[in-house]
Design an enzyme around this catalytic site. Structure first.
Site, short mmCIF file in Angstrom:
data_model
loop_
_atom_site.label_atom_id
_atom_site.label_comp_id
_atom_site.label_asym_id
_atom_site.label_seq_id
_atom_site.Cartn_x
_atom_site.Cartn_y
_atom_site.Cartn_z
N GLU A 186 -50.46 -36.01 -23.73
CA GLU A 186 -51.50 -36.16 -22.92
C GLU A 186 -52.82 -35.46 -22.95
O GLU A 186 -53.27 -34.67 -22.20
CB GLU A 186 -51.06 -36.03 -21.60
CG GLU A 186 -49.99 -37.10 -21.17
CD GLU A 186 -49.88 -37.29 -19.58
OE1 GLU A 186 -50.83 -36.91 -18.77
OE2 GLU A 186 -49.13 -38.22 -19.31
N GLU B 218 -42.58 -41.03 -21.24
CA GLU B 218 -42.48 -40.65 -19.74
C GLU B 218 -42.73 -41.73 -18.96
O GLU B 218 -43.37 -42.53 -19.05
CB GLU B 218 -43.40 -39.48 -19.66
CG GLU B 218 -43.43 -38.14 -19.98
CD GLU B 218 -44.54 -37.18 -19.66
OE1 GLU B 218 -45.05 -37.22 -18.65
OE2 GLU B 218 -44.88 -36.25 -20.44
C1 GCO Z 1 -48.09 -35.59 -17.46
C2 GCO Z 1 -47.25 -34.55 -18.06
C3 GCO Z 1 -45.97 -34.04 -17.27
C4 GCO Z 1 -45.89 -34.21 -15.73
C5 GCO Z 1 -45.47 -35.55 -15.30
C6 GCO Z 1 -45.58 -35.53 -14.09
O1 GCO Z 1 -47.94 -36.73 -17.86
O2 GCO Z 1 -48.68 -35.06 -16.60
O3 GCO Z 1 -46.63 -35.11 -19.33
O4 GCO Z 1 -45.90 -32.63 -17.68
O5 GCO Z 1 -45.19 -33.18 -15.27
O6 GCO Z 1 -46.29 -36.49 -15.87
O7 GCO Z 1 -47.00 -35.72 -13.46
#
Ligand code: GCO
Length: 435
Positions: A160, A340
């Site tokens: 990200e 994710e």
């Molecule tokens: C993000 C990060 C994660 C977060 C998850 C929930 O995408 O912000 O990769 O570390 O914890 O997405 O917000």
């Protein structure tokens, strides 16, 4: 058609969010360890987190009980390189032990090289503002690949960039909490060069033939209707809608070798040759639809008071994962891994000693049905990593936002598999046939 037989069903985490042992066995400090005081809810820290550093065997045993086929985790750069030029063998040993535990449990390890906790020594040299960061990142990548690539095949360079660059250096909401919008183009260049150099290092040094990608945010705009016109508008907004820091800003140079207008003065043709490395999959993180992050009905008339939302107040929009997989596959032509997807929920251990989380079960069910819709239409999706395996340290939100398939009692560190963990285990066992 259904999910392919060797689908990478898994779950994800990040070093700072679960490991703890923030200053143990030679680990150096990262920006989230050293600079976040005063920025995290209730003064929480990642010093202990889920204590995964000491409890990783127990956690891998839980992953095995759930039948995970894969597990996406990140390496802590400051744990491995605590000072400039210094390799922490004990830090590397932890990751070697974790990878050994995973492979012996029949779980495919999937490594993210950078998930936000930049080493303080690098921050003090300018961090992502310093063009040399790309070379330091490549050196770090070589150390990790050399140590782990006898067992690790799947690699994601950076998690990200939209968030750590945008929140960390523009609006100041994430470490290192800086507000330097004028530097965003230069920071983007440095991150992209770091990605490209790391891909080259992985390909040149990996012992197992690597599968390489990245893990950007990757949401999509849900069209107003399925008319060709609305679909085209949604596709356009998905890539151009967020301008700098949108999907096209980051993925077009990396995946297509095409520079958006705003980067043409920052990135040279020479740079682009380094940045535009061949990738084996398009990984992306997705939670809701791009046009539902706002809560203002004037910006999106499809919003309404009382619509289904997660514990983080994120709109539950399962179609977002269908459109994102479809659009990104059409644009970049790479196999898709959802790196994710998940939801936070105010979970707690109930009187019967269990954690009943029907909302998360429904969320996972709906999003996977939409992902299956994309698969059935021919989108090559090869994996799905539920965020997250454990409740964990949600950055500036501290421990209040529980995303895990497994509940963590932060006073005792006791793990309790939630009902959603058992639901997901059945999804994996039936390869999605139970959806
Ligand atoms: C993000 C990060 C994660 C977060 C998850 C929930 O995408 O912000 O990769 O570390 O914890 O997405 O917000």
């Amino acid at each position: 058609m259904g999910f392919p037989k060797d689908f990478l069903w898994g779950s994800a985490s990040a070093a700072f969010q679960i490991e703890g042992a923030y200053n143990e066995d030679g680990k150096g400090l990262g920006i989230w360890d050293a600079l976040s005081e005063g920025h995290i809810r209730l003064g929480a820290t990642g010093n202990v987190a889920c204590d995964h550093y000491h409890r990783y065997k127990e956690d891998v045993a839980i992953m095995k009980e759930l039948g995970l086929k894969s597990y996406r985790f990140s390496i802590s750069w400051p744990r491995v390189i605590p000072k400039e030029g210094v390799i922490n063998e004990k830090g590397l040993a932890f990751y070697k032990d974790l990878v050994k535990e995973l492979t012996e449990a029949g779980i495919e390890p999937m490594v993210t090289l950078f998930h936000w906790n930049l080493p303080m020594w690098m921050h003090e040299k300018g961090g992502w503002l310093n063009p040399q960061v790309a070379d330091y990142f490549a050196e770090y990548a070589k150390v990790v690949v050399t140590a782990l690539s006898d067992k690790v095949k799947y690699w994601m360079t950076i998690n990200e960039p939209q968030l750590f660059a945008g929140a960390g250096y523009v609006d100041g909401g994430h470490a290192p909490f800086l507000k330097m919008p004028a530097m965003f183009g230069k920071i983007t260049r440095n991150i992209m060069l770091a990605h490209g150099k790391a891909v080259k290092v992985i390909r040149e040094n990996a012992l197992l033939t690597p599968m390489v990608g990245m893990a950007p945010t990757g949401s999509a705009v849900i069209p107003k209707s399925d008319s060709a016109e609305d679909l085209e508008q949604a596709r356009f907004e998905t890539y151009e809608g967020d301008g700098p820091n949108g999907n096209a800003w980051w993925a077009d140079p990396i995946c297509l070798g095409i520079l958006p207008e705003g980067l043409k003065k920052e990135i040279s043709a020479e740079d682009l040759k380094i940045i535009h490395q061949p990738l084996d999959f398009y990984g992306f993180n997705i939670y809701t639809a791009q046009n539902f992050w706002t809560q203002d009905p004037k910006q999106n008339p499809a919003l309404y008071d009382g619509m289904p939302r997660t514990g983080f107040d994120w709109a539950i929009k399962p179609e977002s994962i269908y459109y994102a997989a479809k659009f990104h596959y059409e644009r970049y032509g790479l196999p898709i891994i959802i790196t994710e997807n998940g939801m936070s929920n105010p979970d707690f251990v109930m009187l019967d000693g269990k954690v009943h989380d029907p909302q998360r079960i429904d969320y996972i069910h709906r999003y996977l049905l939409q992902l299956k819709r994309a698969v059935d239409e021919g989108v090559k999706v090869i994996g799905y990593q539920y965020w997250s395996i454990l409740d964990n340290m949600e950055w500036t939100e501290g421990y209040e936002r529980r995303f895990g398939l497994v509940h963590v009692d932060y006073q005792t560190l006791k793990r309790t598999i939630k009902d959603s963990g058992y639901f997901y285990a059945e999804v994996i066992k039936t390869n999605g046939e139970n959806l």
